[in-house]
Design an enzyme around this catalytic site. Structure first.
Site, PDB file in Angstrom:
ATOM      1  N   PHE A  88       0.797  -1.219   0.000  1.00  0.00           N
ATOM      2  CA  PHE A  88       0.000   0.000   0.000  1.00  0.00           C
ATOM      3  C   PHE A  88       0.837   1.280   0.000  1.00  0.00           C
ATOM      4  O   PHE A  88       0.367   2.312  -0.477  1.00  0.00           O
ATOM      5  CB  PHE A  88      -0.976  -0.002   1.181  1.00  0.00           C
ATOM      6  N   GLU A  89       2.040   1.232   0.530  1.00  0.00           N
ATOM      7  CA  GLU A  89       2.861   2.435   0.578  1.00  0.00           C
ATOM      8  C   GLU A  89       3.560   2.691  -0.753  1.00  0.00           C
ATOM      9  O   GLU A  89       3.677   3.832  -1.187  1.00  0.00           O
ATOM     10  CB  GLU A  89       3.905   2.334   1.701  1.00  0.00           C
ATOM     11  N   GLY A  90       4.045   1.599  -1.392  1.00  0.00           N
ATOM     12  CA  GLY A  90       4.866   1.791  -2.577  1.00  0.00           C
ATOM     13  C   GLY A  90       6.186   2.452  -2.191  1.00  0.00           C
ATOM     14  O   GLY A  90       6.362   2.906  -1.047  1.00  0.00           O
ATOM     15  N   ARG A 120      -7.161  -0.543   2.068  1.00  0.00           N
ATOM     16  CA  ARG A 120      -6.127  -0.901   3.048  1.00  0.00           C
ATOM     17  C   ARG A 120      -6.753  -1.433   4.324  1.00  0.00           C
ATOM     18  O   ARG A 120      -6.292  -2.423   4.893  1.00  0.00           O
ATOM     19  CB  ARG A 120      -5.236   0.299   3.345  1.00  0.00           C
TER      20      ARG A 120
END
Length: 232
Positions: free
Chosen positions: A16-18, A135
């Site tokens: 989810f952050e990348g 998320r």
């Protein structure tokens, strides 16, 4: 230092952050800039760039900070009852929402109620965001995933503590020796040569240190001590 984040939690956070190696603001109104795997704070500057190794090192440090919050009964009163997947899910939640929200989420709730209440934290300025909703659902799914027996055995292995460098598995020992030589890992001074110093590192801590080392996260400190970097 408490136990590091598990593999499932780390994968969820990365998903989810990348990772972006140049500072950015996901929302223009954000106070600070973000860099790497969602690292956010006043130390991140506009136009700043970092290496992949530095991004991985920041991620390890950030995850540990949020893992410590989840392991703290002041923030999560039921922390002793969390299984590995529940703990990882809450670390991901805290990474995204902060320790203050973790404390509010867990206050006065049972474990099933904590999981259900995660869904409330999918808004920005009062409006639901699709990314946050996805998320929270992924974190709830991980929270509700039973821990397999093999995973429990692995977790028990991760809690094994190595008192001396010579106790560390041979495949990790050269890296830990290098980090001791650089002063990144501090022994207790019981052996002038360093190899017999008491270091008291858990298996998972050793694995995390090796992960950061191989990603180049300690290269600057190694170079400062006249030692060869891991990358480049």
């Amino acid at each position: 230092m408490s136990r590091p984040t598990g593999a499932a939690g780390l994968a969820l956070i990365k998903r989810f952050e990348g990772c972006r190696l140049t500072a950015y603001k996901p929302v223009p109104t954000e106070k600070y800039w973000t860099i790497g795997w969602g690292h956010y704070g006043p130390e991140v500057r506009e136009g700043q760039t970092i290496t992949q190794g530095e991004a991985d090192a920041l991620l390890a440090a950030d995850c540990q900070r949020f893992a410590d919050a989840v392991d703290n009964p002041a923030y999560c009163p039921l922390t002793a009852r969390l299984n590995a997947n529940q703990r990882d899910a809450l670390i991901s939640f805290t990474f995204n929402c902060g320790a203050g929200c973790l404390k509010t989420l867990c206050r006065g709730r049972t474990l099933p109620q904590i999981c259900a209440a995660m869904a409330l934290y999918d808004k920005s300025n009062g409006k639901p965001l699709a990314g946050l909703t996805r998320r929270r659902r992924a974190e709830q799914a991980l929270f509700n995933t039973p821990v397999q027996e093999d995973g429990q055995k692995e977790e028990e292995e991760n809690m094994v503590t190595y008192q001396y460098l010579t106790d560390v598995p041979e495949k990790f020992r050269p890296v830990i020796d290098q980090l001791m030589t650089a002063g990144i890992i501090q022994g207790d001074g019981s052996d002038p040569a360093g190899n017999g110093d008491v270091i008291a590192l858990t298996h998972e801590q050793v694995r995390t240190l090796v992960f950061v080392y191989r990603g180049g996260g300690f290269d600057r400190r190694l170079a400062a001590q006249g030692l060869s970097p891991a990358v480049g």
